[in-house]
Design a protein around this motif. Structure first.
Motif, PDB file in Angstrom:
ATOM      1  N   SER A 187       0.825  -1.212   0.000  1.00  0.00           N
ATOM      2  CA  SER A 187       0.000   0.000   0.000  1.00  0.00           C
ATOM      3  C   SER A 187       0.854   1.254   0.000  1.00  0.00           C
ATOM      4  O   SER A 187       0.431   2.293  -0.496  1.00  0.00           O
ATOM      5  CB  SER A 187      -0.975  -0.023   1.178  1.00  0.00           C
ATOM      6  OG  SER A 187      -0.305   0.194   2.381  1.00  0.00           O
ATOM      7  N   ILE A 243      -2.763  -1.398  11.055  1.00  0.00           N
ATOM      8  CA  ILE A 243      -2.350  -0.382  12.019  1.00  0.00           C
ATOM      9  C   ILE A 243      -2.769  -0.792  13.437  1.00  0.00           C
ATOM     10  O   ILE A 243      -2.082  -0.473  14.414  1.00  0.00           O
ATOM     11  CB  ILE A 243      -2.949   0.998  11.635  1.00  0.00           C
ATOM     12  CG1 ILE A 243      -2.363   2.128  12.492  1.00  0.00           C
ATOM     13  CG2 ILE A 243      -4.459   1.037  11.762  1.00  0.00           C
ATOM     14  CD1 ILE A 243      -1.141   2.736  11.926  1.00  0.00           C
ATOM     15  N   GLY A 266      -9.843   0.052   6.994  1.00  0.00           N
ATOM     16  CA  GLY A 266      -8.629  -0.089   7.782  1.00  0.00           C
ATOM     17  C   GLY A 266      -7.361   0.326   7.057  1.00  0.00           C
ATOM     18  O   GLY A 266      -6.296   0.337   7.648  1.00  0.00           O
ATOM     19  N   THR A 271      -4.323   2.171   5.688  1.00  0.00           N
ATOM     20  CA  THR A 271      -3.636   3.290   6.329  1.00  0.00           C
ATOM     21  C   THR A 271      -2.771   4.099   5.373  1.00  0.00           C
ATOM     22  O   THR A 271      -2.997   5.289   5.152  1.00  0.00           O
ATOM     23  CB  THR A 271      -2.735   2.782   7.469  1.00  0.00           C
ATOM     24  OG1 THR A 271      -3.479   1.872   8.261  1.00  0.00           O
ATOM     25  CG2 THR A 271      -2.251   3.934   8.316  1.00  0.00           C
ATOM     26  N   MET A 272      -1.759   3.451   4.816  1.00  0.00           N
ATOM     27  CA  MET A 272      -0.691   4.208   4.169  1.00  0.00           C
ATOM     28  C   MET A 272      -1.159   5.004   2.966  1.00  0.00           C
ATOM     29  O   MET A 272      -0.938   6.204   2.877  1.00  0.00           O
ATOM     30  CB  MET A 272       0.443   3.262   3.741  1.00  0.00           C
ATOM     31  CG  MET A 272       1.092   2.515   4.879  1.00  0.00           C
ATOM     32  SD  MET A 272       1.367   3.503   6.355  1.00  0.00           S
ATOM     33  CE  MET A 272       2.573   4.678   5.753  1.00  0.00           C
ATOM     34  N   ILE A 323      -3.935   7.665  13.522  1.00  0.00           N
ATOM     35  CA  ILE A 323      -3.105   6.784  14.357  1.00  0.00           C
ATOM     36  C   ILE A 323      -1.671   6.766  13.817  1.00  0.00           C
ATOM     37  O   ILE A 323      -0.700   6.937  14.556  1.00  0.00           O
ATOM     38  CB  ILE A 323      -3.673   5.349  14.383  1.00  0.00           C
ATOM     39  CG1 ILE A 323      -5.089   5.340  14.954  1.00  0.00           C
ATOM     40  CG2 ILE A 323      -2.773   4.431  15.213  1.00  0.00           C
ATOM     41  CD1 ILE A 323      -5.794   3.998  14.849  1.00  0.00           C
ATOM     42  N   ALA A 324      -1.543   6.590  12.513  1.00  0.00           N
ATOM     43  CA  ALA A 324      -0.213   6.510  11.914  1.00  0.00           C
ATOM     44  C   ALA A 324       0.568   7.804  12.133  1.00  0.00           C
ATOM     45  O   ALA A 324       1.768   7.779  12.412  1.00  0.00           O
ATOM     46  CB  ALA A 324      -0.336   6.213  10.425  1.00  0.00           C
ATOM     47  N   PRO A 368      -7.272  -4.381  10.645  1.00  0.00           N
ATOM     48  CA  PRO A 368      -6.441  -3.360  10.008  1.00  0.00           C
ATOM     49  C   PRO A 368      -5.011  -3.469  10.551  1.00  0.00           C
ATOM     50  O   PRO A 368      -4.808  -3.628  11.754  1.00  0.00           O
ATOM     51  CB  PRO A 368      -7.087  -2.051  10.442  1.00  0.00           C
ATOM     52  CG  PRO A 368      -8.483  -2.402  10.793  1.00  0.00           C
ATOM     53  CD  PRO A 368      -8.445  -3.798  11.305  1.00  0.00           C
ATOM     54  N   THR A 398      -3.359   7.925   4.046  1.00  0.00           N
ATOM     55  CA  THR A 398      -2.700   9.029   4.734  1.00  0.00           C
ATOM     56  C   THR A 398      -1.824   9.833   3.771  1.00  0.00           C
ATOM     57  O   THR A 398      -1.592  11.020   3.961  1.00  0.00           O
ATOM     58  CB  THR A 398      -1.888   8.512   5.944  1.00  0.00           C
ATOM     59  OG1 THR A 398      -1.524   9.615   6.742  1.00  0.00           O
ATOM     60  CG2 THR A 398      -0.643   7.790   5.527  1.00  0.00           C
ATOM     61  N   MET A 399      -1.371   9.191   2.700  1.00  0.00           N
ATOM     62  CA  MET A 399      -0.504   9.894   1.760  1.00  0.00           C
ATOM     63  C   MET A 399      -1.269  10.779   0.785  1.00  0.00           C
ATOM     64  O   MET A 399      -0.698  11.699   0.212  1.00  0.00           O
ATOM     65  CB  MET A 399       0.380   8.887   1.007  1.00  0.00           C
ATOM     66  CG  MET A 399       1.460   8.273   1.923  1.00  0.00           C
ATOM     67  SD  MET A 399       2.210   6.769   1.290  1.00  0.00           S
ATOM     68  CE  MET A 399       3.590   7.428   0.348  1.00  0.00           C
ATOM     69  N   ALA A 451      -7.404   5.590  10.519  1.00  0.00           N
ATOM     70  CA  ALA A 451      -6.107   4.907  10.445  1.00  0.00           C
ATOM     71  C   ALA A 451      -4.990   5.931  10.277  1.00  0.00           C
ATOM     72  O   ALA A 451      -3.902   5.787  10.851  1.00  0.00           O
ATOM     73  CB  ALA A 451      -6.110   3.912   9.290  1.00  0.00           C
TER      74      ALA A 451
END
Lengths: 326, 252, 288
Positions: free
Chosen positions: A133, C126, A245, A247-248, A275-276, C124, A251-252, A272
């Protein structure tokens, strides 16, 4: 005869190994059982830890945590509303786009494409799931987002900018891009499950419709889709769980701004992603606890979604009779 | 004549389905005993009870008494693995171990029971393959995979594998049902030769086969033993009407 | 022509048009999904190859403006993390799969294990990171390679369980029966007959699972944390390719962006390499 000699030689070592074998059998079984039990305990421990460590935040903010928009580490006030909003909306965009595309691909691969084509193409679609991801995120930042800004957001903004949904400057980064990237990422998931379900439709169903003179599309519409409906729904829910869920990549490209805006072009944030971004910087207990509560919510939602998805997929895989009767 | 196996009121279940409803009979040394009957009559279940293989299926249950050489094989002190070591079994479909060579297939029973001496193994493999009438066909390629053989050869390989552990009793569960007529004939000839040294119990749905190769025949119907006698009697003057119906129906 | 046949003929044309329309839409959706795949792969190929050289694989990251920076430490870090994950995930996963396939296939306990495995698969990543942070990073008071490995291991377990169980179930029962009838103990049957028969499929499953966790980033942010220097110490933070790609991708420097592409190419190659090992393992076994 020679028989007896061999038998003697054969039996002695036999008996020796035998004595060791009885406990070995039990030990081996116990080992496999322990591993299985360990897996259950692992999930139990995850749930327990998440509840334990988020208790502080749950007690302090209660239900307001979900509805409140205020996320202020300095004041120690935490409400995850904006993150929840971002997660849900971006995932919904993803589902809305990915569902028809995935079902289309699944139908094309199972019903239309000849085998020499459907095998490699199916493999390529599966390859989409193998790309990490973070690479989606990288590609998103430098290739996809500029493309969306230039060729999607600008023209739509020029024409329909008066509709709140498409208002605001074409930043590229934002809710729409996040949703679209998520759509690409969950297409292989929904496609894989739809393919399995569609190929499990009994030949009799297809042939029944064909014998009535149905066109290919009519076979799909009247014989296949009604049968595969709930299994595909299971695939969609599974894809939704994955999107929630993720994330990457999100967020990017989502912009990481905790705001609720009507416009799809505006930057947003997700559960997510927060949190990251903030977990390793969260110094005081309540801040950490609030982030863990976000994780707990995320966990609970995906947990329920997976259960639902399993139920729907299982109901098709298990009960072809129900499908035939519709 | 010496009795090797004594079966006393054996009942068996798969879950809640009773497949054997109280079978009693005696099986004699160095004789071929055939078990015949229509599909689902319990003949496979019966033979699997003789080496405690029935119970490996989840939910399966056995009641009653089976004495083999005067030992009650269902007594609580008896280890089923020990019983299976002393009794050879050949299955419906040839099932050589796909990851092993021909040599290792035959040696597998001995090796996995702890025999390591190469000379003992070599002798045993050759002897077992000779007895299974396969030696001449495979002696030059003992290191090839067992899967490289034809179906009939694979089945004889499985017989050799069962013989290698030196059993007294050989159970055969429709050993020729998956084979062509020529391979079937070879298996039948083999059974005739093997009975010199072994007590053989063979399940078959093919009555001509039972008539050709067996000394005794038991006819099972719906889990019950209808008739058990010398083969000739069963096929020429059955005492039970049901046996006669079954036999004449099949012979046409 | 009868009335019904007449009606039929009249309606046939629009039906045919709709048919072709729908079939075309299906074809187009397939093409649509392949566009991002080709776009991603070509960009990684073209942009990545520019910065990917031997130095990139052997050197440490360099500050902006200094030439010759690489991701050697991140590559090593990924290998360390993946090995730890394998060390944890493979035994637990394979043993559990053996229990589910060989000892108890039905009943409350095995259904629960399967349900839990599927749930773990869906967590997930994370959240796995949070969990490992709480149980390892906090008590040890440091981000560490160990924590990262455990996080990836937790993600590997359900993949191995479900894959291996499927492969074990494909081993025909007749082989188990043959072995039992020879008087083998059950553990012997499993170790000497069942596992060797299924080993090709199991290795493939494990390799694909490892390839998948090798690309994970999110849980590593909270566990392995990343490290710009050489480190293989288990109790210290450690670099990883995906982490390094992330850091560079969101930086403002073009030079680092190029490095991120090269890192992605390297990561994709690692993933491909693992898949090729899986294939080779499969083939080698066949020759035996």
């Amino acid at each position: 005869m020679l028989d007896k000699d061999i038998k003697k030689k054969a039996i002695n070592p036999k008996d020796k190994s035998n004595a060791q074998n009885i406990p070995l059998d039990k030990i081996f079984k116990a080992l496999t059982f322990t591993a299985s039990l360990g897996v259950i305990l692992l999930l139990g421990f995850i749930i327990f830890k998440l509840f334990m460590e988020s208790a502080l935040s749950v007690e302090k903010f209660g239900f307001k945590f979900i509805t409140s928009m205020e996320w202020d580490p300095v004041k120690g006030e935490f409400g995850a509303g904006a993150y929840i909003f971002g997660t849900i909306v971006s995932s919904l965009i993803a589902i809305l786009i990915a569902t028809p595309v995935s079902v289309g691909i699944a139908l094309y691969l199972t019903e239309i494409a000849p085998p020499w084509l459907s095998t490699p193409v199916g493999f390529l679609v599966e390859l989409l799931a193998a790309i990490p991801s973070v690479i989606y995120g990288l590609w998103g930042i430098f290739v996809f987002v500029p493309f969306i800004r230039q060729y999607i957001q600008k023209p739509i903004g020029d024409l329909f900018g008066w509709i709140p949904l498409f208002s605001g400057p074409p930043l590229g980064i934002g809710m729409l891009s996040a949703g679209l990237i998520l759509a690409i990422m969950i297409i292989p998931i929904i496609t894989a499950i739809s393919r399995d379900i569609i190929s499990s439709v009994p030949t009799l169903q297809r042939e029944g419709a064909m014998a009535l003179g149905a066109t290919r599309w009519e076979v799909i519409k009247y014989a296949i889709l009604p049968f595969a409906k709930s299994g595909i729904l299971g695939g969609i829910i599974l894809g939704m769980g994955r999107a929630l869920g993720e994330t990457m990549a999100v967020t990017m490209v989502i912009g990481n701004r905790p705001e609720i805006k009507a416009s799809l072009f505006a930057p947003a944030h997700s559960m997510a992603a927060v949190i990251a971004n903030e977990f390793t910087e969260a110094t005081d207990d309540i801040y950490l606890s609030a982030l863990i509560e976000v994780g707990l919510l995320l966990f609970l939602v995906t947990f329920i979604m997976n259960g639902l998805a399993r139920f729907f997929i299982w109901s098709v895989a298990r009960g072809p009779k129900g499908g035939i009767r519709q | 004549m010496e009795k090797v196996i004594q079966v006393n009121d054996v009942k068996a279940w798969y879950g809640s389905l009773q497949t054997l409803k109280g079978i009693s009979l005696e099986i004699f040394k160095n004789r071929v005993t055939a078990i015949i009957g229509p599909s689902g009559c319990g003949k496979s279940t019966f033979i699997r009870c003789l080496n405690r293989m029935h119970e490996v299926v989840p939910g399966a249950k056995v009641e009653g008494k089976i004495l083999i050489n005067k030992t009650d094989i269902y007594s609580s002190q008896v280890d089923p693995v020990e019983i299976r070591r002393k009794i050879g079994m050949v299955f419906q479909k040839p099932n050589p171990f796909p990851t092993m060579t021909i040599y290792n297939n035959v040696a597998s029973g001995l090796k996995l029971n702890g025999v390591k001496n190469k000379r003992v193994l070599d002798e045993s493999v050759e002897k077992s393959l000779r007895r299974a009438a396969l030696w001449d066909e495979v002696k030059d390629r003992l290191n090839h995979s067992g899967m490289s053989l034809s179906g009939g050869q694979q089945q004889r390989l499985c017989i050799a594998r069962a013989l290698a552990v030196e059993p007294d009793i050989l159970l055969m569960d429709e050993p020729a049902s998956a084979l062509d007529p020529i391979s079937t004939l070879r298996i039948e000839e083999l059974v005739q030769e093997l009975k010199e040294q072994y007590t053989i119990v063979i399940v078959t749905h093919n009555m001509q086969q039972a008539a050709r190769i067996s000394d005794y025949t038991a006819f099972l119907l719906n889990g019950e033993l209808i008739e058990y006698d010398i083969t000739e009697n069963i096929f020429t003057k059955p005492t039970d009407k049901r046996t006669e119906d079954y036999i004449t129906g099949r012979f046409g | 022509m009868s009335e019904i046949q007449n009606q039929y003929a009249k309606r046939y044309k629009p039906r045919k048009i709709i048919n072709y329309l729908m079939l075309t839409i299906m074809l187009l959706s397939t093409l649509l999904a392949l566009i991002p795949l080709f776009s991603i792969l070509t960009h990684i190929g073209i942009s990545g190859i520019k910065a990917l050289d031997l130095q990139f694989i052997t050197n440490l990251p360099a500050p902006v403006g200094e030439p010759g920076g690489g991701m050697g430490n991140a590559l090593v870090g990924t290998l360390v993390l993946v090995s730890l994950a394998a060390l944890m995930g493979i035994p637990v996963g394979v043993l559990t799969a053996i229990y589910l396939s060989e000892y108890q296939q039905t009943g409350l306990f095995p259904s629960t294990v399967r349900f839990v495995a599927d749930s773990l698969l869906g967590i997930p990543s994370i959240v796995v990171g949070i969990f490992v942070y709480l149980i390892i990073v906090l008590p040890m008071k440091s981000f560490s390679a160990l924590a990262g490995g455990v996080a990836l291991g937790i993600m590997l377990i359900p993949i191995v369980i479900r894959g291996t169980e499927g492969m074990l179930k494909m081993v025909p029962d007749s082989l188990r029966e043959a072995a039992l009838a020879l008087g083998m103990r059950k553990w012997r049957v499993i170790v000497s007959i069942v596992l060797p028969t299924a080993i090709k499929g199991i290795i493939t499953t494990i390799m694909l699972g490892i390839a998948r966790v090798a690309g994970e980033t999110a849980p590593l942010l909270l566990t392995a944390f990343g490290n710009h220097f050489w480190s293989t110490k288990l109790d210290q933070p450690i670099g990883a390719l995906p982490l390094q790609i992330f850091t560079y991708a969101i930086s403002p420097f073009d030079e680092w962006h190029n490095q991120a592409w090269a890192g992605s190419l390297l990561l994709i190659l690692v993933v491909l390499f693992l898949s090729i090992i899986a294939r080779l393992a499969t083939r080698g076994n066949k020759l035996n």
